[in-house]
Design a protein around this motif. Structure first.
Motif, PDB file in Angstrom:
ATOM      1  N   ASN A   1       0.832  -1.113   0.037  1.00 64.68           N
ATOM      2  CA  ASN A   1      -0.026  -0.109   0.038  1.00 64.68           C
ATOM      3  C   ASN A   1       0.781   1.125   0.054  1.00 64.68           C
ATOM      4  N   ARG A   2       2.002   1.101   0.637  1.00 66.12           N
ATOM      5  CA  ARG A   2       2.555   2.428   0.798  1.00 66.12           C
ATOM      6  C   ARG A   2       3.433   2.633  -0.462  1.00 66.12           C
ATOM      7  N   LEU A   3       4.013   1.534  -1.273  1.00 66.88           N
ATOM      8  CA  LEU A   3       4.495   1.497  -2.359  1.00 66.88           C
ATOM      9  C   LEU A   3       3.611   2.127  -3.660  1.00 66.88           C
ATOM     10  N   VAL A   4       2.296   1.859  -3.543  1.00 64.55           N
ATOM     11  CA  VAL A   4       1.370   2.387  -4.370  1.00 64.55           C
ATOM     12  C   VAL A   4       1.019   3.726  -4.435  1.00 64.55           C
ATOM     13  N   GLU A   5       1.196   3.980  -2.773  1.00 66.53           N
ATOM     14  CA  GLU A   5       0.810   5.414  -2.587  1.00 66.53           C
ATOM     15  C   GLU A   5       1.984   6.337  -2.949  1.00 66.53           C
ATOM     16  N   ARG A   6       3.156   5.727  -2.799  1.00 56.81           N
ATOM     17  CA  ARG A   6       4.398   6.617  -3.183  1.00 56.81           C
ATOM     18  C   ARG A   6       4.622   6.644  -4.694  1.00 56.81           C
ATOM     19  N   THR A   7       4.053   5.748  -5.321  1.00 60.37           N
ATOM     20  CA  THR A   7       4.168   5.856  -6.914  1.00 60.37           C
ATOM     21  C   THR A   7       3.102   6.909  -7.245  1.00 60.37           C
ATOM     22  N   ALA A   8       2.074   6.790  -6.678  1.00 53.83           N
ATOM     23  CA  ALA A   8       0.795   7.698  -7.262  1.00 53.83           C
ATOM     24  C   ALA A   8       1.194   9.324  -6.980  1.00 53.83           C
ATOM     25  N   LYS A   9       1.698   9.392  -5.499  1.00 57.87           N
ATOM     26  CA  LYS A   9       2.419  10.706  -5.093  1.00 57.87           C
ATOM     27  C   LYS A   9       3.197  11.342  -6.153  1.00 57.87           C
ATOM     28  N   LYS A  10       4.229  10.390  -6.743  1.00 59.83           N
ATOM     29  CA  LYS A  10       5.234  10.755  -7.767  1.00 59.83           C
ATOM     30  C   LYS A  10       4.527  11.112  -9.110  1.00 59.83           C
ATOM     31  N   MET A  11       3.673  10.375  -9.526  1.00 59.25           N
ATOM     32  CA  MET A  11       3.155  10.565 -10.929  1.00 59.25           C
ATOM     33  C   MET A  11       1.949  11.365 -10.915  1.00 59.25           C
ATOM     34  N   ARG A  12       1.493  11.924  -9.721  1.00 59.35           N
ATOM     35  CA  ARG A  12       0.344  13.007  -9.664  1.00 59.35           C
ATOM     36  C   ARG A  12       0.701  14.329 -10.440  1.00 59.35           C
ATOM     37  N   PRO A  13       1.837  15.148 -10.341  1.00 52.30           N
ATOM     38  CA  PRO A  13       2.045  16.092 -10.846  1.00 52.30           C
ATOM     39  C   PRO A  13       2.245  15.805 -12.265  1.00 52.30           C
TER      40      PRO A  13
ATOM     41  N   LEU B   1      -5.665  11.780 -10.825  1.00 54.57           N
ATOM     42  CA  LEU B   1      -5.305  10.565 -10.303  1.00 54.57           C
ATOM     43  C   LEU B   1      -5.910  10.186  -8.968  1.00 54.57           C
ATOM     44  N   GLU B   2      -6.676   9.025  -8.690  1.00 54.78           N
ATOM     45  CA  GLU B   2      -7.090   8.437  -7.561  1.00 54.78           C
ATOM     46  C   GLU B   2      -6.413   7.468  -7.228  1.00 54.78           C
ATOM     47  N   CYS B   3      -6.172   7.183  -5.725  1.00 55.86           N
ATOM     48  CA  CYS B   3      -5.413   5.978  -5.316  1.00 55.86           C
ATOM     49  C   CYS B   3      -6.271   5.423  -4.311  1.00 55.86           C
ATOM     50  N   ARG B   4      -6.557   4.058  -4.291  1.00 50.22           N
ATOM     51  CA  ARG B   4      -7.177   3.323  -3.237  1.00 50.22           C
ATOM     52  C   ARG B   4      -6.600   2.150  -2.808  1.00 50.22           C
TER      53      ARG B   4
ATOM     54  N   LEU C   1       4.684   0.116 -12.041  1.00 54.36           N
ATOM     55  CA  LEU C   1       3.384   1.006 -11.984  1.00 54.36           C
ATOM     56  C   LEU C   1       3.563   2.446 -12.659  1.00 54.36           C
ATOM     57  N   THR C   2       4.815   2.772 -12.647  1.00 53.37           N
ATOM     58  CA  THR C   2       5.289   4.178 -13.321  1.00 53.37           C
ATOM     59  C   THR C   2       4.822   3.850 -15.019  1.00 53.37           C
ATOM     60  N   ASN C   3       5.358   2.740 -15.408  1.00 55.30           N
ATOM     61  CA  ASN C   3       4.952   2.624 -16.750  1.00 55.30           C
ATOM     62  C   ASN C   3       3.576   2.512 -17.134  1.00 55.30           C
ATOM     63  N   LEU C   4       2.681   1.994 -16.265  1.00 53.16           N
ATOM     64  CA  LEU C   4       1.367   1.585 -16.334  1.00 53.16           C
ATOM     65  C   LEU C   4       0.705   2.958 -16.470  1.00 53.16           C
ATOM     66  N   LEU C   5       1.003   3.852 -15.356  1.00 58.70           N
ATOM     67  CA  LEU C   5       0.264   5.267 -15.294  1.00 58.70           C
ATOM     68  C   LEU C   5       0.911   5.972 -16.384  1.00 58.70           C
ATOM     69  N   ASP C   6       2.025   6.030 -16.936  1.00 59.27           N
ATOM     70  CA  ASP C   6       2.451   6.783 -18.019  1.00 59.27           C
ATOM     71  C   ASP C   6       1.698   6.380 -19.299  1.00 59.27           C
ATOM     72  N   ASN C   7       1.556   5.014 -19.569  1.00 60.03           N
ATOM     73  CA  ASN C   7       0.750   4.678 -20.652  1.00 60.03           C
ATOM     74  C   ASN C   7      -0.711   4.921 -20.648  1.00 60.03           C
ATOM     75  N   ALA C   8      -1.469   5.134 -19.494  1.00 61.86           N
ATOM     76  CA  ALA C   8      -2.590   5.487 -19.301  1.00 61.86           C
ATOM     77  C   ALA C   8      -2.743   7.074 -19.622  1.00 61.86           C
ATOM     78  N   ARG C   9      -1.675   7.835 -19.194  1.00 60.15           N
ATOM     79  CA  ARG C   9      -1.714   9.189 -19.745  1.00 60.15           C
ATOM     80  C   ARG C   9      -1.576   9.326 -20.982  1.00 60.15           C
ATOM     81  N   LYS C  10      -0.718   8.533 -21.864  1.00 59.09           N
ATOM     82  CA  LYS C  10      -0.714   8.638 -23.317  1.00 59.09           C
ATOM     83  C   LYS C  10      -1.926   8.313 -23.910  1.00 59.09           C
ATOM     84  N   ALA C  11      -2.609   7.352 -23.226  1.00 55.13           N
ATOM     85  CA  ALA C  11      -3.982   6.963 -24.048  1.00 55.13           C
ATOM     86  C   ALA C  11      -5.087   7.879 -23.831  1.00 55.13           C
ATOM     87  N   MET C  12      -5.074   9.015 -23.200  1.00 59.13           N
ATOM     88  CA  MET C  12      -6.135   9.816 -22.735  1.00 59.13           C
ATOM     89  C   MET C  12      -6.124  11.062 -23.357  1.00 59.13           C
TER      90      MET C  12
END
Length: 465
Positions: free
Chosen positions: A320-332, A341-344, A361-372
């Motif tokens: 959970n901390r790993l996911v939250e840390r990655t979300a915090k880094k990628m949110r800006p 970006l929401e994180c649960r 997780l960073t790659n997946l979030l970046d792919n999601a950004r490019k697909a939107m």
């Protein structure tokens, strides 16, 4: 020699031996039984003659004289089935009837019977039993010789042998025909397998054997079909692998072509003509930028190779901390594109390499950004269903058609090549993510609907590593 022929010859040989030995034994057994009965009858005739003579002497109805013997033999003529007989006293013949062959004349000891079977040269089938026995009547000793014709026994044996030969031949021919039909039926699946094997060797991998047999041959046919299925599946996988490798090489060459063209072109400009400081600086910047692009490509390929060939160093991590840390880094980064970006998360620990999983997780979030498009929404959800660890990245972007999902983890593959090139990247992200997740004992799952969005799930199986 074919296997069918070998079985046929073996069965015919066994049938021949069984019939030959069995038939010969039965004929010989019958013949010896007939000879034994004839011998018993001859002994019985001898005892009948002796008993009758002793009875006549004991009752005083006669003496041991030539007339008495003649009368006794005449009385017993119909009961005693003898071809010839002879009575001898003191080495001299005093009564005789029929032809006595020299082979039948023996000198028995006291209280002894000499019985023998002999054949003469008169006829081919002529055979006799000769019996000689000493009879003591008072003070005198009389030798009785009986000769019985048993030629019928030998003729019966010869007739039985002829009959047996015909029976043997007919049975052997019938057995050979039946054996041929049986071996043909039993070995037919083997013939089918041979034909199927030749077809498979010729490239027809779809050939199969149909059989309803439940014996060993049927089991072999089913195993052959199973082998053919596995072989066809393996070859299909190999073809897909070769096709993927060809796509990889083509994509790799294409990825190298653009930056190398730019580098060579600008380097040639710098080398071949005078340029002002500004143009030279711009050319150098292009060379530097494309060089960094090649460096990034090589580093990603190296990471992909290491992920395939090295086992990650795993340790217990609070996911959970790993996911939250990655979300915090990628949110800006996402906010710059107008993406929320929401994180649960659900608290829990799992054995993993934190740095590698963060890269996934960073790659997946970046792919999601490019697909939107702008003003979209991305959600990261962590839970532990059925004892597994599941991390989902969900977006409401463009989505993907179903036919491209199976190719997403191939190196250099892009759903939309023009957009991906414009936004950066070489199409190696999901390939690297897939290798990392697999070496964590997990898998990547994709769900997507065109125009509505995509869900990428990282599922780590319990006890897989």
């Amino acid at each position: 020699m074919k296997f069918r022929t070998k079985i046929l010859l073996a069965m015919v040989w066994l049938l021949s031996v069984a019939l030959g030995v069995g038939g010969a034994f039965m004929v010989e057994h019958s013949f010896l039984g007939a000879i034994a009965r004839e011998k018993d009858a001859c002994r019985e005739h001898y005892r009948m003659i002796v008993s009758t003579m002793e009875l006549r002497i004991a009752t005083g109805s006669g003496e041991s004289s030539t007339e008495t013997w003649q009368d006794t033999m005449n009385r017993l003529d119909t009961a005693v089935d003898a071809a010839a007989w002879r009575l001898t006293r003191d080495g001299k013949v005093f009564l005789e009837q029929g032809k006595i062959f020299p082979e039948a004349v023996q000198e028995p000891q006291e209280n002894q019977l000499v019985l023998q079977v002999f054949r003469t040269g008169e006829k081919e089938s002529a055979a006799y039993i000769g019996l000689s026995g000493g009879i003591r009547m008072g003070e005198e000793r009389v030798i009785l010789t009986l000769v019985t014709d048993i030629s019928d026994v030998y003729r019966d044996r010869e007739s039985m042998l002829v009959t047996f030969q015909w029976v043997f031949l007919v049975t052997l021919v019938a057995g050979a025909i039946i054996s041929f039909l049986l071996t043909a039926a039993l070995t037919r699946p083997l013939g089918k397998m041979s034909v199927a094997a030749r077809k498979m060797a010729g490239g027809d991998l779809g050939v199969r054997i149909r059989t309803r047999s439940r014996d060993e041959v049927g089991a072999l046919a089913r195993d052959f079909n199973h082998m053919a299925d596995r072989l066809q599946s393996n070859i299909r996988d190999m073809e897909e692998t070769v096709e993927a490798q060809e796509r990889f090489m083509g994509s790799f060459a294409h990825e190298l072509k653009t930056p190398m063209t730019s580098i060579i072109g600008y380097a040639d400009l710098l080398r071949g003509q005078e340029m002002n400081a500004r143009d030279a600086q711009e050319a150098a910047n292009y060379i530097f930028t494309e060089g960094k692009r090649l460096e990034s490509l090589s580093l990603k390929l190296l990471s992909l190779h290491l992920a395939k060939n090295e086992t990650p160093d795993l340790e217990w991590v609070e996911v959970n901390r790993l996911v939250e840390r990655t979300a915090k880094k990628m949110r800006p980064v996402l906010m710059q594109s107008g993406i929320r970006l929401e994180c649960r998360t659900t608290p829990g620990k799992w054995r993993m390499d934190a740095a590698l999983m963060e890269s996934v997780l960073t790659n997946l979030l970046d792919n999601a950004r490019k697909a939107m498009e702008k003003e979209g929404m991305v959600a990261m959800v962590l839970d532990f269903p059925d004892g597994d660890c599941r991390i989902r990245v969900i977006d409401n972007g463009r989505g993907m058609p179903p036919e491209v999902i199976s190719h997403l983890t191939e190196a250099f593959y892009r759903v939309d090549k023009s957009r991906s090139r414009a936004q950066g990247g070489a199409g190696l992200g999901l390939s690297l993510c897939n290798e990392i997740v697999q070496y964590h004992g997990g898998e990547l799952q994709f769900e997507s609907i065109e125009g509505k969005g995509t869900c990428v799930s990282v599922i780590l199986k319990e006890g897989a590593v």
